[in-house]
Design a protein around this motif. Structure first.
Motif, short mmCIF file in Angstrom:
data_model
loop_
_atom_site.label_atom_id
_atom_site.label_comp_id
_atom_site.label_asym_id
_atom_site.label_seq_id
_atom_site.Cartn_x
_atom_site.Cartn_y
_atom_site.Cartn_z
N THR A 418 32.94 -9.29 11.04
CA THR A 418 33.25 -10.28 10.01
C THR A 418 32.13 -11.29 9.88
O THR A 418 31.74 -11.68 8.77
N ASP A 419 31.59 -11.74 11.01
CA ASP A 419 30.50 -12.71 11.00
C ASP A 419 29.30 -12.15 10.24
O ASP A 419 28.67 -12.84 9.44
N SER A 420 28.99 -10.89 10.49
CA SER A 420 27.87 -10.25 9.81
C SER A 420 28.12 -10.13 8.32
O SER A 420 27.23 -10.37 7.49
N LEU A 421 29.35 -9.76 7.95
CA LEU A 421 29.68 -9.62 6.54
C LEU A 421 29.59 -10.95 5.80
O LEU A 421 29.04 -11.04 4.70
N LEU A 422 30.15 -12.02 6.40
CA LEU A 422 30.15 -13.32 5.74
C LEU A 422 28.74 -13.86 5.54
O LEU A 422 28.48 -14.61 4.60
N LYS A 423 27.83 -13.47 6.42
CA LYS A 423 26.44 -13.92 6.28
C LYS A 423 25.73 -13.22 5.14
O LYS A 423 24.77 -13.76 4.58
N ASN A 424 26.17 -12.02 4.79
CA ASN A 424 25.41 -11.20 3.85
C ASN A 424 26.09 -10.98 2.50
O ASN A 424 25.43 -10.60 1.54
N VAL A 425 27.39 -11.19 2.43
CA VAL A 425 28.09 -11.00 1.16
C VAL A 425 27.80 -12.19 0.24
O VAL A 425 27.93 -13.35 0.66
N PRO A 426 27.41 -11.96 -1.01
CA PRO A 426 27.14 -13.07 -1.95
C PRO A 426 28.36 -13.96 -2.14
O PRO A 426 29.50 -13.48 -2.09
N VAL A 427 28.11 -15.24 -2.35
CA VAL A 427 29.20 -16.21 -2.52
C VAL A 427 30.08 -15.83 -3.70
O VAL A 427 31.31 -15.94 -3.65
N GLU A 428 29.47 -15.36 -4.78
CA GLU A 428 30.23 -14.98 -5.96
C GLU A 428 31.22 -13.86 -5.63
O GLU A 428 32.36 -13.87 -6.10
N THR A 429 30.79 -12.91 -4.82
CA THR A 429 31.67 -11.80 -4.42
C THR A 429 32.82 -12.30 -3.56
O THR A 429 33.98 -11.87 -3.72
N LEU A 430 32.52 -13.20 -2.62
CA LEU A 430 33.57 -13.78 -1.78
C LEU A 430 34.60 -14.51 -2.62
O LEU A 430 35.82 -14.36 -2.43
N ALA A 431 34.13 -15.32 -3.57
CA ALA A 431 35.04 -16.10 -4.40
C ALA A 431 35.93 -15.18 -5.24
O ALA A 431 37.14 -15.41 -5.36
N LYS A 432 35.34 -14.15 -5.81
CA LYS A 432 36.11 -13.21 -6.64
C LYS A 432 37.17 -12.50 -5.82
O LYS A 432 38.31 -12.34 -6.25
N ASN A 433 36.80 -12.07 -4.61
CA ASN A 433 37.76 -11.38 -3.74
C ASN A 433 38.91 -12.28 -3.35
O ASN A 433 40.08 -11.86 -3.38
N CYS A 434 38.61 -13.53 -2.99
CA CYS A 434 39.67 -14.48 -2.60
C CYS A 434 40.61 -14.76 -3.76
O CYS A 434 41.83 -14.86 -3.59
N ALA A 435 40.05 -14.90 -4.95
CA ALA A 435 40.86 -15.24 -6.12
C ALA A 435 41.71 -14.07 -6.59
O ALA A 435 42.85 -14.25 -7.02
N GLU A 436 41.18 -12.84 -6.51
CA GLU A 436 41.88 -11.69 -7.07
C GLU A 436 42.75 -10.95 -6.07
O GLU A 436 43.74 -10.32 -6.44
N GLU A 437 42.36 -10.99 -4.79
CA GLU A 437 43.12 -10.25 -3.77
C GLU A 437 44.07 -11.13 -2.98
O GLU A 437 45.08 -10.68 -2.46
N GLY A 438 43.72 -12.40 -2.83
CA GLY A 438 44.57 -13.32 -2.08
C GLY A 438 44.58 -12.99 -0.59
O GLY A 438 43.73 -12.28 -0.07
N VAL A 439 45.57 -13.53 0.11
CA VAL A 439 45.72 -13.29 1.54
C VAL A 439 46.52 -12.01 1.73
O VAL A 439 47.62 -11.86 1.20
N ARG A 440 45.99 -11.09 2.51
CA ARG A 440 46.61 -9.77 2.63
C ARG A 440 47.82 -9.74 3.55
O ARG A 440 48.72 -8.93 3.39
N SER A 441 47.85 -10.60 4.55
CA SER A 441 48.98 -10.61 5.48
C SER A 441 50.14 -11.41 4.90
O SER A 441 49.98 -12.16 3.93
N THR A 442 51.32 -11.26 5.49
CA THR A 442 52.50 -11.97 5.02
C THR A 442 52.54 -13.41 5.52
O THR A 442 53.01 -14.30 4.80
#
Length: 559
Positions: A418-442
């Motif tokens: 996760t640490d490696s992914l967060l360092k390399n994934v573009p901010v725009e991609t992170l924002a889009k994923n959070c907005a469209e997918e939300g929190v996966r757990s209950t």
């Protein structure tokens, strides 16, 4: 697993550790004036002589002697949490920041606010991150800290006062939780604020503390909050050093190997493609993601007696309080889904769908402390055995899963990935994923052990305390033990279709049913025999074939 967050030393010693670790020579310090200059002119490189003249009172001088966070990049997790407040990509999509809240209830209905301001100034501002601001660099997508001199921190802004006028009650607490969650931070100031509510309806006062999760990981933040309390009176010592973890496992060696390999697999999968729970009344529907929440519903369970829980634990072979607590959630969640006729229960029982809880896992070794406050944790995922037969069966299913997780590399592998992914994934991609997918757990769960005596802050007796988290998800459950009692605080987003009061009632009845089932048994309840997985049996078979083949191969080579 879900280890409880607690202090293992008196608060004053913990505060000293938080504030004084990381000392460096003064020439490494960037002054507040330099930071302000650099922020106005980012292209300017500031050069210093061998020493920096520090003006101000003695405390500012001491602060300058500590290591500077000036311009330092935040860790991957710090960056992730800070983006919700600083990045245009997150803000424009309506992704709210994750906030850690503490509610401290005092017996005195009308304490002097200046007493608390003095204590906060002396204790909290010793920690560099609580007198630092954030900035986001669009060019490289990084988040940086900038220090603020102690004398420049507006304590009147950070510690505000509200008169409850004898009317402030539970509904007002809900409104305060929602208001702080939906209010944008002033980024020119450190990301925390405290509201002291005097003269509540029940004759008490309440200190409502809000801290942005970007300041530190959950374990560090909760320990900092506990360290703000007064030292215990003479003769009272409930602070214990952490117990050494028992690395012995009751699993067969083949099962341990299979569990290790599964942990590596699940850690990688948990980082790259985390499991997504089925829709339920406790999750925000996908079509409502991105909408502004109408509010957060807040309730607490009754106080459970810690002695009763210890009695239950002692009758269950090899049990821990944590095992008992997770069983209460498993029983309570099933009862809730039955009570509200949630279709998710049928999908769990018939289709094998799973309900998960995310929880923080502290990856610091016993020799490390939380002074640096950086993210030294992983986010674990626990699959609740909602399809249990009875309360005792729910307990043993929970315990088996917890024991497997204790000896698994899942957390470490997931944290590294996760640490490696967060360092390399573009901010725009992170924002889009959070907005469209939300929190996966209950749901999200945390467990905090407070002082087991009546504590105080600034000399005012602490009647009750709880910790909660508000985040862009459905349900948060905060377990807190204080002064011999345990409570569960629940916060449910009103974008969901759930009923948090019904869930509270189901958790309370789950506790009573488990207590009755355990304490009515005569003698200790033995753990059921643990079966061997097919993978472990195959591994043992392969090992046996290899061992039996060695004499044959040796004989043939001689012949």
């Amino acid at each position: 697993m879900l280890e409880a967050v607690t202090l293992n030393e008196v608060p004053s010693v913990a505060r000293q550790r938080f504030s004084l670790v990381q000392n460096n020579d003064i020439e490494d310090v960037e002054t507040a004036t330099e930071v302000a200059t650099r922020r106005r002119n980012p292209s300017i490189l500031l050069h210093r002589v061998a020493s920096v003249k520090v003006t101000g009172d003695g405390k500012d001088l001491n602060d300058a002697l500590r290591i500077s966070v000036a311009g330092r990049r935040g860790s991957a997790f710090t960056k992730f949490f800070a983006l919700a407040s600083t990045s245009r990509s997150f803000i424009e999509r309506g992704v709210r920041p994750t906030l850690i809240n503490a509610m401290l209830f005092f017996s005195d209905p009308n304490p002097d606010p200046e007493d608390f301001r003095r204590v906060i100034s002396e204790r909290l501002l010793d920690i560099p991150r609580f007198r630092s601001t954030f900035r986001f660099e669009e060019e490289d997508g990084s988040v940086h800290w900038d220090p603020v001199a102690r004398s420049e921190v507006d304590i009147q802004y950070h510690v505000q006062v509200k008169d409850g006028r004898g009317k402030f009650d539970h509904e007002d607490i809900e409104e305060l939780i929602t208001e702080t969650y939906l209010t944008d931070w002033d980024l020119s100031k450190p990301l925390w604020q405290i509201t002291l509510v005097t003269n509540t309806k029940d004759g008490r006062s309440m200190m409502f503390c809000t801290f942005d999760h970007a300041i530190g990981d959950g374990v560090a933040m909760l320990k900092v909050m506990l360290s703000l309390l007064d030292d215990p009176p003479d003769g009272v010592n409930t602070f214990q050093k952490p117990r050494r973890k028992n690395k012995h496992s009751s699993m067969r060696f083949s099962s341990q190997i299979v569990n290790f390999c599964a942990g590596v697999r699940d850690g990688i999968r948990g980082a790259l493609a985390p499991p997504s729970d089925p829709p339920s009344s406790l999750k925000i529907p996908k079509e409502r993601l991105g909408e502004e929440t109408p509010g957060k519903a807040f309730v607490q369970t009754k106080a459970f007696d810690l002695d009763e829980i210890q009695s239950m634990k002692s009758k269950l072979e090899g049990a821990t309080v944590n095992d008992v607590m997770m069983a209460i959630f498993a029983i309570g969640l099933r009862r809730y889904f039955e009570e509200v006729n949630d279709p998710v229960l049928e999908s769990i029982i018939s289709e094998g769908q799973k309900i998960h809880a995310e929880f923080p896992v502290n990856l610091r070794s016993q020799s490390q402390d939380v002074s640096e406050m950086g993210s030294k944790l992983a986010v674990g995922s626990f699959n609740f055995p909602v399809n249990h037969k009875d309360p005792i069966d729910a307990f043993w299913q929970c315990k088996v899963r917890i024991d497997e997780m204790k000896s698994s590399p899942f957390f470490l592998v997931k944290q590294k990935m996760t640490d490696s992914l967060l360092k390399n994934v573009p901010v725009e991609t992170l924002a889009k994923n959070c907005a469209e997918e939300g929190v996966r757990s209950t749901l999200v769960i945390s467990n905090v052990i407070g002082p087991q005596y009546e504590s105080s802050m600034a000399g005012y007796a602490l009647n009750d305390i709880n910790f909660t988290v508000t985040y862009p998800g459905g349900l948060y459950c905060g377990v807190l033990t204080y002064n011999g009692k345990m409570r569960i605080s629940l916060i449910l987003d009103k974008l969901t279709d759930g009923n948090v009061t019904t869930l509270r009632n189901c958790l309370e009845s789950a506790y009573e049913d488990l207590k009755t089932a355990v304490l009515e048994e005569t003698g200790q309840i033995a753990a059921p025999s643990r079966g061997i997985s097919m993978a472990a049996k195959m591994l043992e078979g392969i090992f046996a074939v290899v061992v039996l083949s060695i004499p044959v191969l040796v004989a043939r080579s001689k012949w």
